[in-house]
Design a protein around this motif. Structure first.
Motif, PDB file in Angstrom:
ATOM      1  N   HIS A 115     -10.495   3.677  10.056  1.00  0.00           N
ATOM      2  CA  HIS A 115      -9.685   2.469  10.372  1.00  0.00           C
ATOM      3  C   HIS A 115      -8.140   2.950  10.547  1.00  0.00           C
ATOM      4  O   HIS A 115      -8.026   3.939  10.125  1.00  0.00           O
ATOM      5  CB  HIS A 115      -9.868   1.427   9.328  1.00  0.00           C
ATOM      6  CG  HIS A 115      -9.384   1.743   8.011  1.00  0.00           C
ATOM      7  ND1 HIS A 115      -8.110   1.707   7.328  1.00  0.00           N
ATOM      8  CD2 HIS A 115     -10.271   2.321   6.810  1.00  0.00           C
ATOM      9  CE1 HIS A 115      -8.184   2.281   6.229  1.00  0.00           C
ATOM     10  NE2 HIS A 115      -9.572   2.422   5.861  1.00  0.00           N
ATOM     11  N   GLU A 116      -7.155   2.118  11.077  1.00  0.00           N
ATOM     12  CA  GLU A 116      -5.926   2.642  11.140  1.00  0.00           C
ATOM     13  C   GLU A 116      -5.297   2.806   9.877  1.00  0.00           C
ATOM     14  O   GLU A 116      -5.533   1.858   8.917  1.00  0.00           O
ATOM     15  CB  GLU A 116      -5.061   1.408  11.796  1.00  0.00           C
ATOM     16  CG  GLU A 116      -5.200   1.324  13.250  1.00  0.00           C
ATOM     17  CD  GLU A 116      -4.845   2.533  14.032  1.00  0.00           C
ATOM     18  OE1 GLU A 116      -4.159   3.397  13.438  1.00  0.00           O
ATOM     19  OE2 GLU A 116      -4.977   2.428  15.363  1.00  0.00           O
ATOM     20  N   PRO A 117      -4.526   3.817   9.796  1.00  0.00           N
ATOM     21  CA  PRO A 117      -3.865   4.093   8.619  1.00  0.00           C
ATOM     22  C   PRO A 117      -2.895   3.166   8.205  1.00  0.00           C
ATOM     23  O   PRO A 117      -2.313   2.471   8.875  1.00  0.00           O
ATOM     24  CB  PRO A 117      -3.423   5.846   8.516  1.00  0.00           C
ATOM     25  CG  PRO A 117      -3.033   5.864   9.992  1.00  0.00           C
ATOM     26  CD  PRO A 117      -4.225   4.889  10.667  1.00  0.00           C
ATOM     27  N   PRO A 118      -2.311   3.426   6.829  1.00  0.00           N
ATOM     28  CA  PRO A 118      -0.970   2.566   6.668  1.00  0.00           C
ATOM     29  C   PRO A 118       0.156   3.012   7.612  1.00  0.00           C
ATOM     30  O   PRO A 118       0.060   4.075   7.973  1.00  0.00           O
ATOM     31  CB  PRO A 118      -0.890   2.945   5.088  1.00  0.00           C
ATOM     32  CG  PRO A 118      -2.033   3.514   4.664  1.00  0.00           C
ATOM     33  CD  PRO A 118      -2.697   3.900   5.597  1.00  0.00           C
ATOM     34  N   HIS A 119       0.834   2.225   7.959  1.00  0.00           N
ATOM     35  CA  HIS A 119       1.958   2.466   9.039  1.00  0.00           C
ATOM     36  C   HIS A 119       2.871   3.501   8.402  1.00  0.00           C
ATOM     37  O   HIS A 119       3.405   4.274   9.502  1.00  0.00           O
ATOM     38  CB  HIS A 119       2.938   1.030   9.136  1.00  0.00           C
ATOM     39  CG  HIS A 119       4.059   1.456   9.884  1.00  0.00           C
ATOM     40  ND1 HIS A 119       5.350   1.621   9.609  1.00  0.00           N
ATOM     41  CD2 HIS A 119       4.067   1.401  11.275  1.00  0.00           C
ATOM     42  CE1 HIS A 119       6.011   2.036  10.671  1.00  0.00           C
ATOM     43  NE2 HIS A 119       5.303   1.630  11.732  1.00  0.00           N
ATOM     44  N   TRP A 120       3.344   3.864   7.268  1.00  0.00           N
ATOM     45  CA  TRP A 120       3.908   4.872   6.908  1.00  0.00           C
ATOM     46  C   TRP A 120       3.386   6.197   6.909  1.00  0.00           C
ATOM     47  O   TRP A 120       4.121   7.099   7.257  1.00  0.00           O
ATOM     48  CB  TRP A 120       4.649   4.724   5.392  1.00  0.00           C
ATOM     49  CG  TRP A 120       5.473   3.805   5.511  1.00  0.00           C
ATOM     50  CD1 TRP A 120       5.185   2.378   4.655  1.00  0.00           C
ATOM     51  CD2 TRP A 120       6.826   3.663   6.156  1.00  0.00           C
ATOM     52  NE1 TRP A 120       6.542   1.580   5.051  1.00  0.00           N
ATOM     53  CE2 TRP A 120       7.235   2.367   5.807  1.00  0.00           C
ATOM     54  CE3 TRP A 120       7.455   4.473   6.814  1.00  0.00           C
ATOM     55  CZ2 TRP A 120       8.376   2.020   6.332  1.00  0.00           C
ATOM     56  CZ3 TRP A 120       8.888   4.001   7.282  1.00  0.00           C
ATOM     57  CH2 TRP A 120       9.152   2.823   7.150  1.00  0.00           C
ATOM     58  N   MET A 121       2.071   6.350   7.129  1.00  0.00           N
ATOM     59  CA  MET A 121       1.385   7.464   7.335  1.00  0.00           C
ATOM     60  C   MET A 121       1.346   7.955   8.789  1.00  0.00           C
ATOM     61  O   MET A 121       1.280   8.943   9.486  1.00  0.00           O
ATOM     62  CB  MET A 121      -0.280   7.327   6.990  1.00  0.00           C
ATOM     63  CG  MET A 121      -1.083   8.543   7.294  1.00  0.00           C
ATOM     64  SD  MET A 121      -2.732   8.224   6.540  1.00  0.00           S
ATOM     65  CE  MET A 121      -3.170  10.105   6.042  1.00  0.00           C
TER      66      MET A 121
END
Length: 185
Positions: A115-121
């Protein structure tokens, strides 16, 4: 600079894929675009830059590389241009192989469902891909001043003129780029 920009974004995108699916095995990864579309789009743009697609920073680097090998090699060292062309072909094929993980049917039996990673990653990849676009579209405004300063600091008064432009017309480097795309695909 251009190589570092697109290659770092590709390494980080591969890291995201590994983190999210718990595998880097390109033989089992497929259909990731449906699961991580933002990361996939970023990786595809960075791969296109590595392949030397126009309007991206990698295109400028490849064109300059082709021009220099033709100039320095000339008719005496013609093999330099052929070696550069081979490099361009392999860049296209490796880019296509990397982005193949985003297409096709969804992968089965992955250690973890991506799934999409956290934005800061994802943010560093986003920033680098933005640079791929900015440098590719407006090189004279974005990177030419930096390059000019570095060249003048190194060579002084004997520094050559730098002409980073999106379009230099129909010339040998452009023909080499087209050949690299066609053969690479």
């Amino acid at each position: 600079i251009n190589h570092a920009i697109f290659k770092a974004s590709l390494f980080m995108a591969a890291g995201i894929i590994d983190h999210e699916s718990e595998t880097r095995d390109i033989r089992v990864l497929s259909g990731l675009y449906k699961m991580i579309p933002i990361t996939a789009t970023l990786a595809i743009v960075a791969s296109a830059s590595m392949a030397g697609v126009p309007l991206l920073n990698g295109f400028l680097s490849k064109e300059m590389f082709f021009a220099e090998t033709a100039l320095v090699g000339g008719s005496e060292n013609w093999w330099m241009s052929w070696a550069a062309l081979a490099m361009g072909i392999f860049s296209v094929t490796s880019s296509l192989r990397f982005i193949s993980v985003f297409f096709g049917p969804k992968a089965q039996d992955l250690p973890k469902t991506p799934h999409e990673p956290p934005h800061w990653m994802r943010f560093p990849v986003e920033l680098l891909v933005l640079l791929c676009l900015v440098v590719g579209i407006v090189p004279s405004l974005s990177v030419e001043p930096l390059l000019h300063s570095a060249v003048v600091a190194l060579l002084g008064d004997s520094a050559p003129e730098i002409d980073l432009a999106l379009w230099h017309g129909f010339n040998l480097p452009l023909m080499m780029s087209i050949a690299a795309f066609v053969v690479g695909v």
